[in-house]
Structure formats: C-alpha cells, structure tokens
Write a protein that holds these residues in place. Structure first.
Motif, PDB file in Angstrom:
ATOM      1  N   ILE A 106      17.337  21.774  -8.386  1.00 14.84           N
ATOM      2  CA  ILE A 106      17.140  20.548  -7.816  1.00 14.84           C
ATOM      3  C   ILE A 106      17.382  19.509  -8.639  1.00 14.84           C
ATOM      4  CG2 ILE A 106      15.915  19.241  -5.909  1.00 14.84           C
ATOM      5  CD1 ILE A 106      14.174  21.502  -5.595  1.00 14.84           C
ATOM      6  N   ALA A 107      18.694  19.077  -9.048  1.00 13.85           N
ATOM      7  CA  ALA A 107      18.838  18.139 -10.054  1.00 13.85           C
ATOM      8  C   ALA A 107      20.390  17.629 -10.024  1.00 13.85           C
ATOM      9  CB  ALA A 107      18.581  18.773 -11.587  1.00 13.85           C
ATOM     10  N   LYS A 108      20.522  16.448  -9.799  1.00 16.02           N
ATOM     11  CA  LYS A 108      21.853  15.752  -9.854  1.00 16.02           C
ATOM     12  C   LYS A 108      22.866  16.217 -10.853  1.00 16.02           C
ATOM     13  CE  LYS A 108      20.318  12.028  -6.613  1.00 16.02           C
ATOM     14  NZ  LYS A 108      20.272  10.574  -6.345  1.00 16.02           N
ATOM     15  N   LYS A 137      12.899  11.948  -3.675  1.00 15.52           N
ATOM     16  CA  LYS A 137      12.290  12.083  -4.818  1.00 15.52           C
ATOM     17  C   LYS A 137      10.587  12.080  -4.634  1.00 15.52           C
ATOM     18  CE  LYS A 137      12.474  11.033  -9.674  1.00 15.52           C
ATOM     19  NZ  LYS A 137      12.941  10.042 -10.702  1.00 15.52           N
ATOM     20  N   LYS A 161      23.449  20.187  -6.044  1.00 17.00           N
ATOM     21  CA  LYS A 161      23.582  18.524  -5.898  1.00 17.00           C
ATOM     22  C   LYS A 161      23.520  18.334  -4.406  1.00 17.00           C
ATOM     23  CE  LYS A 161      26.494  17.150  -9.619  1.00 17.00           C
ATOM     24  NZ  LYS A 161      27.622  16.474 -10.156  1.00 17.00           N
ATOM     25  N   SER A 175      17.082  15.650  -0.520  1.00 13.54           N
ATOM     26  CA  SER A 175      15.584  15.621  -0.771  1.00 13.54           C
ATOM     27  C   SER A 175      15.206  14.326  -1.316  1.00 13.54           C
ATOM     28  CB  SER A 175      15.603  16.717  -1.856  1.00 13.54           C
ATOM     29  OG  SER A 175      13.997  16.692  -2.299  1.00 13.54           O
ATOM     30  N   GLN A 180       9.603  15.736  -3.610  1.00 14.58           N
ATOM     31  CA  GLN A 180       9.452  16.508  -4.530  1.00 14.58           C
ATOM     32  C   GLN A 180       8.316  16.317  -5.603  1.00 14.58           C
ATOM     33  OE1 GLN A 180      13.218  16.404  -6.814  1.00 14.58           O
ATOM     34  NE2 GLN A 180      14.431  16.116  -5.193  1.00 14.58           N
ATOM     35  N   THR A 221      21.554  19.527  -2.040  1.00 12.58           N
ATOM     36  CA  THR A 221      20.223  19.692  -1.632  1.00 12.58           C
ATOM     37  C   THR A 221      19.577  18.490  -2.662  1.00 12.58           C
ATOM     38  OG1 THR A 221      20.368  22.227  -2.135  1.00 12.58           O
ATOM     39  CG2 THR A 221      18.119  21.311  -1.797  1.00 12.58           C
ATOM     40  N   SER A 222      19.892  18.253  -3.454  1.00 14.10           N
ATOM     41  CA  SER A 222      19.088  17.103  -4.132  1.00 14.10           C
ATOM     42  C   SER A 222      19.373  15.719  -3.456  1.00 14.10           C
ATOM     43  CB  SER A 222      19.686  16.832  -5.593  1.00 14.10           C
ATOM     44  OG  SER A 222      18.715  15.813  -6.214  1.00 14.10           O
TER      45      SER A 222
END
Length: 642
Positions: free
Chosen positions: A9-11, A106, A98, A104, A109, A100-101
């Motif tokens: 989960i990271a751009k 922040k 990407k 989502s 998370q 998913t992020s």
C-alpha cells in the motif's frame, strides 16, 4: 510455511505483487507488515500458497524471499475493493498497490482500531440508471430517494469529484436528519475518525456523501451508489491517468449495488450506453436544457466584412484593433458597470492564467520562446520583494522564469504583441473599477487560504460593496453564489484538438450556471450555432446524437478505445525509439506524434493506438497487446480513453 503474494500500500511502489514467507496462514485480503527497501510498509495479501506446492519456483528464483514482520488484525479493505483493483490493474496498466492506495484514506491506514472484519455483500440483480436534471431538481430527487431507501432500511453512497461539491450536497441533504454523513480529506482528522467510526457501527440505513477515496467505507445494507457531477473531468486522477468513474462503476458491480449517473448534462459516453440499452433513463428526462437557453447569452466578437476594402484599409483596421485591444468587449464593460451600480457580485471566467498566454513579434512573426528548451513563454506579473510588480516570461511546463524583454530575440524589433486572454490581463483591464469594487484573481498562481476564502465570503455577503472575481476553474469551489457571470473566452478550450473539447466546455458552463443566480454572458469569436448549437437551442438529444455520429466517423471513443503511450527522450534517440514503437505495434493501428520536451535536447514522443472495444476494456485485455503495454508501463506514461 506459506508463500504470500502481497501488494504494498504505497504510491511509490511500481511492483504489482511481491512474495514473502509466512509461518502462519493469512487469508486473502488480510493486512501484513513487510520489509520493502529500507522501510516497513503495509501490504494487502492477494494470494496464499503452501511452500510444498511451489518448491521448484522458489529454487529457480534469482532472489531470496524475506519473511513478513507481522500479521495485522482486522481488515482494511473489503473483498469487493480488492477485486475491483485486481480487475483494473491491467486495464489502466497501473500496479494494484497504487490503485488501492488512491482508494485508501491515509488516516484509515494509521488507525488500526477502525479495521474490522468485513461482511460480504448479498448477491442481487443490479440496475444502471441516468439522472439528467438541473442541480436543484436533482436535490429534490435525492431527498425523495433517501426517504424511500430509509423506509426500506437500505444505505447509499453519493460520490462527488471534489470536497467542495461534497459539502455543497451535504448542506442540502442533511437538514432535519441524523443519518446523512459526509467524509472527505478536507475534514479534520479527528472528525474523520469519529465520523468513520459512527457510520461503520450503525446497523440501520445511512447516507454517505464522499469523494472516491472513501467508497470502501462499510455501510449497513449498501444497495446504491450515485455518481454525482458525472461529467466532471476532476474524476480523472491526473498523475496516474486513472478514471475514477470506471473504478466506481466496477466497484458497484462487485458490491452488487445499483449505480446512478447524475449530472445536468451527461457525457456522450453515457448516451452511447443508453442507446445500447446498458443504462435506463430516469424520467422525466431533460431533453431541452431550458436553464442553458434562458440564462446564457453569446456575444459574437467577429464582425463580418460586408463590403470590399483595400489591403491598406484592412491593415489599418487590424492595427487599430491591436492598439485598442481589450480582453472584455464594450458590452461586457457596460454589464460590469451596471452590476457595480446595482451592488451585484460578478464572476469572470478565463480558461487561462497569466497576462498573455503567447507573445509574438509583429515584425518577423516569430513567437517568443525559451533559449533553453525552445518552448513558448507566457507573460506573467510577479510580485517584487520591495512591493509592486515586475513582468516576467515563464514556461508553464518547466517553471523557467526570466525577466520580460521588449525587443524580439530574432529581428531585434520592438513590436512584441501579447496574444490570448489570461486572468492577469483581465485584471489589468478592470483596474479602473477598483474604487467601486473589490477585484480578486483566483488561479494556480493566486490561491486563497482558508482565512482569505472566509474573508471573500463575508465580502460577497456585504450588499454595499460589490466583488469581482476573475478566475479559472479554480473559482468553481467558491461557496457564495454570484449575481452574474461573464465568460471572457472559451476559444482556447475549443481550439484544442481533442474529442472531449465540447463536453468540457459544457461542463465549464454548467458549473458557472450552478454558481450564478442570474445570467451568464459569453464573448467569443468561435462559438457558432454550427459548433455549439445546444447553447442556442437547448436540444440535448440532437446535440448528443450529432456528437456521437461525428465520433463514429472519426474512429473516436466510445466506438473504439484509444491508448496513448508517451515518453520524454533525447533528440538523438528519436529514430531508434520511433522504429522500436512501430515494430512493437505492427499489428495495431499506431500514429506517432513528436512534441517539444522540457529541455532543448529532449522531445516527447507520443504514440496513439486505436483498438477495437472488444480487444481492450475493463473486463478483458487481449493477452499479446497487454504484454506489450506492460513492457512499457514502468518507464512510459500510459493513458486509456474509452
């Protein structure tokens, strides 16, 4: 021992899935913490395999697998969202992590207390509908629709493209009710956490008004998604070229929810679906746009020549026009004077910022360009450290800024002429009214902070002192309504060679109509009854059928899919890259364009692929073509239009 295929989960992650060892079995959709480069990140488990099943693959791998750090309790995402992002990762050629992020928030998370086990959605027959009515009429429809859903104990999500439009809709729908909620990124973190917790704990009907980032919020008995302001270009996540309307449409299918597309003027792509019976209309359907014909007035600035004149007379006329040039016509100035006299607030729209989008030499005809990049300059005002302003040339793409000069760099002549209409140029033309009105510019270079927006709002409520706001589309987020509006020019928008030009112009006009109480005046040299007949007649069906026929003849979406592949390269690499693209896409219809780059030594190569709809759509991508596109996706920009 198990092998987990996870998506970070990271751009910043370009990887589709990564593999890790785990002693314990983790169900797909579970969250784990894994090492990635020099940091620990959260990742979604996509698949689980016992080590015994894939021993040979592990031995043949050219790298060693690392262990997960820990398993996180609860679920961050629903299975429907993971299915959505998995379905669309190949269609948009964007890693699943990407997408998913982007969907989502922040704060979610970071708050594991909000992660709860998700219940699956009941399978049911779903329907797609179109609601095309003016904004006030849509509000009335929503109020009735919400009452109906509440009586059936069903929930719905209304998705808006921006936080401003969420707040605008929430203000209209939350009166005298406690089950309508609003979530978006502009709300404080504390309120977001409290609101999210409250809505997810409810065990009865609720309504959530939100941006696309919150579509996976678990609601009790969710049965409907409404895509409000469906034609807004702000549904496109520009950095990733991701159309969030397609994401929401796919998500609705996986949660087995009805979906409603709502707007004042719907896009040709939706009418195409109506004609093919994919979507049904909610009656009464607005076939005649009375709001457009009753409130919009077009002033043609092109005056036809009715008699023959000599070349000398024509040159004298043109020189006089240049000397007397004003961004606003005499009629527009008269309207502004009348509005100031009547203490009315005015919104003036320009599609471009700056003093002048282009500078040209009247002696040799050359455009003023950067010596570093060869790109054309625009003219801007820049505030100096000691007060006052200075004029500068600026390249909007590379942000290069130099002091403006008066003599042409080619012929040394002193007849540099400003071309085009920009917000700063309009401001200069309206300085004469500063004694009687407050004049404000609002664009990318003149932004208003929260406090300044509040001050502007209170100024507009003051009936003794009128306000003139000169703005690009940035001004569409202002809360207070204006009495009248003037569109200084739509010509630069209409001049762009793109199939969505007309629909984007209509989106601009419908946005201005929504924020204006009275009339909207358009001054133009290009808007004709032939090009934008809908402004004069208001007959939507005639306009949209003609637009679709034109797209069909020109092989444009929605009849075909366009895939644009672009990259900035060194000029010396042009021939090599050009041949590579042509050979790679021998079987496809490919057209290659060359555009200027950010430096003088670079150019941007852009390939346009025209693909049959059955070959590339959200549900299916032809395997051989997909392999080619994915080969380029890491280092090239990929954009899909369908």
């Amino acid at each position: 021992m198990f092998i987990l295929e996870v998506t970070p989960i990271a751009k910043s992650s370009h990887a589709d899935t990564l593999s890790y060892f785990s002693v314990k079995k983790v169900d797909p959709g579970g969250i784990v913490e894994v090492p990635l480069r020099k940091q620990n990140v959260l990742a979604v488990v996509m698949s689980v395999n016992p080590v015994t099943n894939i021993k040979s693959q592990i031995k043949s791998a050219g790298y060693s697998l690392r262990n997960i750090h820990k398993i996180i309790e609860g679920q961050l995402y629903s299975k429907a969202l993971l299915a959505t992002t998995y379905t669309l990762k190949d269609y948009f050629c964007i890693p699943q992590g990407k997408i998913t992020s982007l969907l989502s928030p922040k704060f979610l998370q970071e708050n594991q207390s909000l992660w709860k086990k998700r219940s699956s959605h009941k399978k049911r027959a779903i329907k797609k509908q179109i609601l095309m009515r003016p904004f006030p009429e849509r509000i009335d429809y929503y109020k009735s629709f919400i009452r109906e859903k509440r009586s059936d104990n069903e929930s719905l999500i209304i998705v808006c493209p921006t936080t401003h439009e969420c707040e605008e809709l929430f203000y209209q729908l939350n009166k005298n009710t406690t089950h309508v909620f609003c979530l978006h990124s502009a709300i404080s973190k504390k309120k977001r956490v409290a609101g999210y917790a409250e809505i997810t704990e409810r065990e009865s009907s609720s309504v959530l008004i939100t941006t696309p980032s919150f579509i996976d919020t678990p609601l009790f008995n969710l049965t409907t998604l409404i895509l409000e302001h469906e034609s807004s270009p702000r549904y496109i996540a520009a950095a990733q070229h991701l159309d969030l309307r397609v994401v929401i449409d796919t998500f609705a299918r996986y949660v087995h929810a009805d979906i409603m597309y709502a707007d004042s003027i719907i896009r040709p792509e939706r009418w195409y679906e109506i004609e093919r019976k994919y979507i049904e209309r909610i009656e009464p359907f607005q076939n005649v746009l009375r709001d457009v014909t009753n409130r919009i007035e077009v002033e043609q600035l092109n005056v036809p020549i009715t008699k023959k004149i000599t070349d000398t007379e024509r040159i004298a006329q043109l020189n006089k026009q240049v000397a007397e040039f004003s961004t606003l016509s005499k009629k527009s100035h008269s309207r502004i004077k009348k509005s100031i006299k009547d203490k009315e607030n005015i919104f003036i729209f320009s599609s471009r910022k700056s003093l002048a989008p282009s500078i040209i030499c009247n002696d040799c005809g050359n455009i003023v360009v950067s010596q570093k990049t060869g790109r054309p300059y625009s003219l801007f005002n820049k505030k100096s450290k000691h007060g006052g302003t200075t004029r500068v040339f600026r390249d909007p793409l590379t942000k290069e800024v130099i002091p403006a000069y008066d003599n042409c760099m080619y012929c040394k002549g002193n007849r540099l002429v400003q071309l085009g209409v920009g917000t700063e140029r309009i401001y200069d033309d309206l300085k004469q009214y500063q004694k009687n009105a407050t004049i404000i510019i609002l664009d990318d270079n003149h932004k208003l902070l929260k406090k300044e927006r509040a001050e502007l709002s209170s100024l507009m409520k003051d009936t003794k002192h009128p306000v003139i706001v000169i703005s690009t589309s940035k001004g569409f987020s202002l809360e207070e309504k204006f009495d009248n509006a003037i569109v200084a020019s739509l010509d630069s928008m209409l001049g762009r060679p793109h199939q969505n030009v007309v629909t984007e112009c209509l989106w601009v006009l419908s946005s201005i109509l929504r924020m204006t109480k009275g009339s909207v005046y358009i001054q133009s040299r290009n808007i004709t009854e032939n090009q934008l007949a809908i402004i004069y007649t208001g007959r939507y069906q005639e306009f949209i059928q003609r637009e679709l026929q034109l797209r069909k003849e020109l092989d444009l979406p929605p009849y075909l899919t366009k895939i644009y592949i672009s990259k900035e390269i060194q000029k010396i690499q042009l021939k090599k890259v050009h041949v590579f693209i042509q050979e790679l896409f021998q079987k496809e219809m490919v057209h290659i364009d060359i555009m200027s780059g950010r430096k003088k030594s670079t150019i941007t190569l852009r390939a346009e692929l025209t693909i049959p709809k059955g070959t590339w759509n959200p549900s299916y991508q032809e395997p051989e073509l997909l392999l080619k596109i994915k080969e380029l996706a890491r280092t090239w920009n990929i954009e899909i239009e369908a």
